[in-house]
Design a protein around this motif. Sequence first.
Motif, PDB file in Angstrom:
ATOM      1  N   ILE A  17       0.814  -1.220   0.000  1.00 23.52           N
ATOM      2  CA  ILE A  17       0.000   0.000   0.000  1.00 23.52           C
ATOM      3  C   ILE A  17       0.851   1.276   0.000  1.00 23.52           C
ATOM      4  O   ILE A  17       0.339   2.361  -0.220  1.00 23.52           O
ATOM      5  N   LEU A  36      -0.199   3.777   7.571  1.00 24.01           N
ATOM      6  CA  LEU A  36      -1.496   3.122   7.749  1.00 24.01           C
ATOM      7  C   LEU A  36      -2.570   4.167   8.010  1.00 24.01           C
ATOM      8  O   LEU A  36      -2.362   5.091   8.793  1.00 24.01           O
ATOM      9  N   SER A  37      -3.725   3.994   7.360  1.00 22.21           N
ATOM     10  CA  SER A  37      -4.920   4.742   7.766  1.00 22.21           C
ATOM     11  C   SER A  37      -5.716   3.803   8.668  1.00 22.21           C
ATOM     12  O   SER A  37      -5.391   2.606   8.775  1.00 22.21           O
ATOM     13  N   SER A  39      -8.595   2.647   8.147  1.00 16.02           N
ATOM     14  CA  SER A  39      -9.208   1.618   7.308  1.00 16.02           C
ATOM     15  C   SER A  39      -8.179   0.546   6.915  1.00 16.02           C
ATOM     16  O   SER A  39      -8.472  -0.654   6.923  1.00 16.02           O
ATOM     17  N   ASP A  40      -6.964   0.996   6.573  1.00 18.12           N
ATOM     18  CA  ASP A  40      -5.889   0.045   6.265  1.00 18.12           C
ATOM     19  C   ASP A  40      -5.613  -0.843   7.478  1.00 18.12           C
ATOM     20  O   ASP A  40      -5.344  -2.043   7.348  1.00 18.12           O
ATOM     21  N   THR A  43      -8.055  -3.614   7.746  1.00 12.53           N
ATOM     22  CA  THR A  43      -7.759  -4.630   6.725  1.00 12.53           C
ATOM     23  C   THR A  43      -6.558  -5.471   7.144  1.00 12.53           C
ATOM     24  O   THR A  43      -6.560  -6.707   6.988  1.00 12.53           O
TER      25      THR A  43
ATOM     26  N   ALA B 461     -11.268   5.187   1.522  1.00 19.18           N
ATOM     27  CA  ALA B 461      -9.968   5.643   1.008  1.00 19.18           C
ATOM     28  C   ALA B 461     -10.191   6.731  -0.046  1.00 19.18           C
ATOM     29  O   ALA B 461     -11.224   6.753  -0.722  1.00 19.18           O
ATOM     30  N   SER B 492      -5.062   8.532   0.223  1.00 22.28           N
ATOM     31  CA  SER B 492      -4.448   7.299   0.696  1.00 22.28           C
ATOM     32  C   SER B 492      -3.435   6.791  -0.324  1.00 22.28           C
ATOM     33  O   SER B 492      -2.426   6.194   0.030  1.00 22.28           O
ATOM     34  N   ARG B 493      -3.721   7.005  -1.595  1.00 14.55           N
ATOM     35  CA  ARG B 493      -2.843   6.542  -2.671  1.00 14.55           C
ATOM     36  C   ARG B 493      -2.861   7.571  -3.808  1.00 14.55           C
ATOM     37  O   ARG B 493      -3.820   8.298  -3.971  1.00 14.55           O
TER      38      ARG B 493
END
Lengths: 85, 527
Positions: A17, A36-37, A39-40, A43, B461, B492-493
């Motif tokens: 990621i 990391l968020s 949400s990450d 997961t 995200a 996030s990305r």
Amino acid sequence: MTTPPLAETILSFLKKINPHQPLPTAEQNLFELALLSSSDFITLIQLLEEESGILLDFTQIDPAALASMQGLLAAFSAAETGSKL
Amino acid sequence: MDHYPWLSPPDHTAQALRMDHHLWHYGQLMTHAELLSRAIDWSIAGPLRLLAILGNQDPWVYPAMLAAHRLGGGFLPLHPAFPSERLQHMLHQCQTRLLLVTSDGLATLDQLLPNLSDSMLCIITEDTKGNRPLLFPQHRFLDSTDLQQLPARPAHPAPNTQAAYVMFTSGSTGRAKGVAVSFANLHAYVRYWQTHHPIGPGDRVAQPADITFDLSIHPIFVSWASGALLCPIPPATRFAPARFILEQQLTVWVSVPSVAMMMERLNILRPALFPTIRLSLFCGEPLPTRTAEAWRQSTPQGRLLNLYGPTEATVAISAFEWQAESAQQEPPGNVPIGWTFPEQQAALLQEDGSLLLSAGTGDLCLAGSQVTGGYLADPDKSAAHYFYHPDSGATLWYRTGDWVQRREDGCLLFLNRVDQQIKRHGYRIELHEIEHVLRARVGHDWVAVIPWPGGTQPVRALVACVAAEENSPTADWLQHCRQHLPSYMVPSRIMVVPQLPLNHNGKINRAALQQLVQATLFPTEAT
């Protein structure tokens, strides 16, 4: 022992990621490094639970303790042996 | 007794704030507020009379809010983690030169001060100001030792039109916009809760977020107006706070739905897990019916309300109570946003410009005692969102940009946005603001930020799609975003694509990009 394969899983997840960022040391805070968020994080926990067959009990764990690789591995290790963090 | 508009403790020894290792009773809270108010000088606090508070995770931010209110002014919360440029913009918009800084804001203060052209009065809650007077001679400093030497000030009630606080929300033109919530607005909000869902001494209330997030206004002021105990949740604990709820024996839960959803994903929620909770409030983004039902079952002694409201209407302005029979009565999807509070009105703006007050769909417009009067120093934005309608006389309406359906029974359902604004963990985000920042670094306009998974599902995200070569410096672009945007707005990305897809009008085809993001980055995750 659960540590080596789970550590690999964490590193591989972080690399996937964050392909352009250096990997953290065991003690570094993954949220502060923006690796990391939240949400990450969910997961990743799901992935680690699936891979190890160990379910973390969040009524016993302060999520703040899981912000580093070291903390994550300690939590899974403690859950496997039945001890509390 | 001293004048504090919000405090109504059963007695001064009742507990008011439990944060980390601090436990302050109401008497201490008042004493601390009185001390801080000694340094307040409204003559340098701008036309809105605002005390800027730079801090977040320090208990002194709470008496600082009360100190401002005690002397008839308002406060402007500033998060120490916000980029310096954003903090400067907020201070500039409010024109205040009165800045209170708690321990967690000191490092940011040192970065901020060299960039401020106006001379600031910095009130530092620590017992030393260090060498700052030497380093920053253009600014003045008072520490807690200095405050002890100043004479006490009599309390001064605020007029109803005075701003109680100012919150900044994301702006589509690349700049955050300020919303001043008056004492009249806040009094109306607190009065609703005291009348319709009273809490009281003995209640322990969660504060789920930073003080710069307006959902925090609810637990802070409703708790203290009711003699309850406020329990801010530590940031690192917020996304899975089961242990915190149990340890603190919380009785009132307040959060964005994302928290419950994350706990659901981690299989934390189980029947009767939280027996002490008697009232749960969710606000800030759509609440899935499945999550609502899981939370209801985990809090069997409690009532569950799904709240809706923009910052411009003072935290929340409508509610839907999710009950045991709701799972059978409501279709799967998101919980309705319910009915507006008494004294508040909702109308649906139609394409022909008329306001629909009965069943139908339209752009939701709000009016009433909780609705604010416009944006700070931004007449164009104010004119675009606040208006008087010929059919409703002197009523000032706020146009939300939320496309809403009203059922025959009057219940409101959120459908989607009419623009590119989204919510992420309850924070309002204009995608254009992120794109604006990223375009400045990338050097061209072919940038689109896509919320994932999209649709009416809560955002998990943000993916920035940029038309560029494969080996482009995406890490540098992300770093640029971190320097200019609050963390919740940073993508996030970044996904590099050869070119952005266009629709038949020549506009960026966001639906196609949504599919591309799903297929490329999240191929195994169902939406």
